[in-house]
Enzyme design. Structure first.
Site, short mmCIF file in Angstrom:
data_model
loop_
_atom_site.label_atom_id
_atom_site.label_comp_id
_atom_site.label_asym_id
_atom_site.label_seq_id
_atom_site.Cartn_x
_atom_site.Cartn_y
_atom_site.Cartn_z
N SER A 151 0.84 -1.20 0.00
CA SER A 151 0.00 0.00 0.00
C SER A 151 0.87 1.25 0.00
O SER A 151 1.61 1.50 0.95
CB SER A 151 -0.90 0.01 1.24
OG SER A 151 -1.50 1.28 1.35
N HIS B 25 -1.26 -1.26 -4.23
CA HIS B 25 -2.53 -0.88 -3.62
C HIS B 25 -2.52 0.63 -3.42
O HIS B 25 -1.60 1.19 -2.81
CB HIS B 25 -2.69 -1.60 -2.28
CG HIS B 25 -4.01 -1.38 -1.62
ND1 HIS B 25 -5.15 -2.08 -1.97
CD2 HIS B 25 -4.37 -0.55 -0.61
CE1 HIS B 25 -6.16 -1.68 -1.22
NE2 HIS B 25 -5.72 -0.74 -0.38
N ASP C 125 -4.71 3.88 -2.05
CA ASP C 125 -5.84 4.27 -1.20
C ASP C 125 -6.27 5.70 -1.48
O ASP C 125 -5.48 6.63 -1.36
CB ASP C 125 -5.41 4.17 0.27
CG ASP C 125 -5.22 2.73 0.70
OD1 ASP C 125 -6.20 1.97 0.66
OD2 ASP C 125 -4.08 2.37 1.04
N MET D 132 -8.84 8.62 -0.30
CA MET D 132 -9.71 9.01 0.83
C MET D 132 -10.21 10.44 0.61
O MET D 132 -9.44 11.30 0.17
CB MET D 132 -8.90 8.98 2.13
CG MET D 132 -8.24 7.65 2.38
SD MET D 132 -7.30 7.70 3.91
CE MET D 132 -6.54 6.09 3.88
N HIS E 83 -8.38 1.46 -4.19
CA HIS E 83 -9.36 1.29 -3.11
C HIS E 83 -9.97 2.66 -2.81
O HIS E 83 -9.30 3.54 -2.26
CB HIS E 83 -8.60 0.72 -1.88
CG HIS E 83 -9.43 0.58 -0.64
ND1 HIS E 83 -8.85 0.36 0.59
CD2 HIS E 83 -10.77 0.61 -0.44
CE1 HIS E 83 -9.80 0.26 1.50
NE2 HIS E 83 -10.97 0.42 0.90
N MET F 257 -12.09 5.02 -0.79
CA MET F 257 -12.77 5.28 0.48
C MET F 257 -13.42 6.65 0.36
O MET F 257 -13.00 7.62 1.00
CB MET F 257 -11.75 5.21 1.64
CG MET F 257 -11.37 3.79 2.00
SD MET F 257 -9.82 3.71 2.91
CE MET F 257 -8.68 3.72 1.55
N MET G 93 -11.91 -5.08 5.24
CA MET G 93 -11.09 -4.18 6.06
C MET G 93 -10.82 -4.88 7.39
O MET G 93 -11.75 -5.29 8.08
CB MET G 93 -11.83 -2.86 6.32
CG MET G 93 -11.85 -1.87 5.18
SD MET G 93 -10.26 -1.36 4.48
CE MET G 93 -9.26 -0.98 5.90
N GLY H 63 -8.96 4.41 6.95
CA GLY H 63 -8.58 5.81 7.06
C GLY H 63 -7.10 6.03 7.35
O GLY H 63 -6.57 7.08 7.00
N PHE H 64 -6.47 5.05 7.96
CA PHE H 64 -5.07 5.25 8.36
C PHE H 64 -4.28 3.95 8.21
O PHE H 64 -4.82 2.87 8.44
CB PHE H 64 -5.00 5.71 9.82
CG PHE H 64 -5.77 6.98 10.06
CD1 PHE H 64 -5.19 8.22 9.84
CD2 PHE H 64 -7.11 6.92 10.45
CE1 PHE H 64 -5.92 9.39 10.03
CE2 PHE H 64 -7.85 8.09 10.64
CZ PHE H 64 -7.25 9.32 10.43
N GLY H 65 -3.00 4.12 7.89
CA GLY H 65 -2.10 2.98 7.89
C GLY H 65 -1.57 2.75 9.30
O GLY H 65 -1.81 3.54 10.21
N GLY H 66 -0.90 1.63 9.49
CA GLY H 66 -0.20 1.36 10.74
C GLY H 66 -1.07 1.00 11.92
O GLY H 66 -0.63 1.10 13.06
N ASP I 281 -7.08 -6.05 4.15
CA ASP I 281 -6.46 -4.72 4.16
C ASP I 281 -6.45 -4.14 5.57
O ASP I 281 -7.51 -3.83 6.13
CB ASP I 281 -7.25 -3.81 3.20
CG ASP I 281 -6.60 -2.46 3.00
OD1 ASP I 281 -5.49 -2.23 3.55
OD2 ASP I 281 -7.20 -1.62 2.29
N GLY I 282 -5.25 -4.00 6.12
CA GLY I 282 -5.10 -3.35 7.43
C GLY I 282 -4.39 -4.23 8.44
O GLY I 282 -4.88 -5.31 8.78
N GLY I 283 -3.22 -3.77 8.86
CA GLY I 283 -2.50 -4.49 9.92
C GLY I 283 -1.96 -5.85 9.49
O GLY I 283 -1.74 -6.72 10.33
N GLY J 65 1.00 -2.21 4.11
CA GLY J 65 1.52 -0.85 4.09
C GLY J 65 2.70 -0.70 5.01
O GLY J 65 3.86 -0.86 4.63
#
Ligand code: DX5
Ligand code: ZN
Length: 216
Positions: A8, A33, A35, A37, A66, A68, A138, A143-146, A176-178, A198
């Site tokens: 990402s 990927h 993102d 937003m 993606h 959002m 998700m 909304g946020f990485g990390g 997607d995410g973590g 990401g």
């Protein structure tokens, strides 16, 4: 196992974006990927068309975009054409006429994906599943990485995999995410096909090696 790895770019160094894109081009990653937003569907803003066009020009692998954003229908043609999307994913929660939106994306020769927020049950997809090429689950609030992976996602992956098998489909499941080296095996075992990574890639000491590890 033949998982697709999609770094990402949200976690890339935007001061050296060309360099980070080149790193992904030369790595074992499969897709980019990207993102998008709008500060409305999610409490953050990311990139717009000027940056996306730069990414599309430099990237030598398919772009997995993606969205959002609310009212994605207003921008589908631009994301497919200017953004050179390979797969365009819209949120279930953002589409009033999801069937029409997916048809529109596919009419432009682009794969169509549906994203679900963590609170949205996969059972809602039952009737629309045959229309989608990919389902993005998700595994953090968007909304946020990390952020930290939400463990209940593993059960959602299994449920969705069963639904896909029952309907004799070949829909891809994207997580997607973590996602990173500590949980990718569990995600693949549960039935995940595409891993969005990401922070776990871009903040690692050696991103190409991390991508190789996730791939192999
Ligand atoms: C978050 C985005 C993700 C994000 C993932 O809303 O959809 O694609 O970049 O970042 P990590 O892998 O750091 O959780
Ligand atoms: Zn994403």
């Amino acid at each position: 196992m033949n998982q697709i790895i999609a770094p990402s770019l949200l976690s890339a160094d935007f001061g050296n974006l060309a360099q980070d894109i080149q790193m992904v081009n030369q790595s074992k990653a499969d897709w980019f990927h990207v993102d998008i937003m709008d500060g409305n569907f999610v409490p953050n803003l990311s990139i717009g068309f000027p940056t996306l066009k730069v990414i599309a020009k430099l990237a030598q692998k398919p772009l997995d975009i993606h969205l959002m954003i609310v009212n994605p229908d207003n921008y589908i043609e631009r994301f497919c054409k200017e953004g050179n999307a390979f797969c365009l994913t819209v949120h279930y929660e953002a589409c009033t006429h999801l069937h029409r939106t997916l048809q529109h994306i596919k009419s432009l020769g682009v794969k169509a994906g549906i994203a679900l927020n963590p609170h949205t049950p996969v059972s809602l997809l039952e009737d629309i599943l045959p229309e989608a090429d990919l389902i993005l689950l998700m595994s953090v609030n968007p909304g946020f990485g990390g952020q930290k992976f939400i463990p209940q996602t593993l059960q959602k992956i299994q449920k969705l995999k069963n639904m896909i098998h029952q309907q004799h489909l070949s829909t891809l499941i994207e997580i997607d995410g973590g996602v990173g080296v500590n949980n990718y095996r569990d995600i693949i075992t549960a039935g995940g096909d595409v891993l969005v990574c990401g922070n776990s890639v871009f903040s690692s000491p050696n991103p190409p090696d991390t991508i190789r590890l996730l791939k192999e």
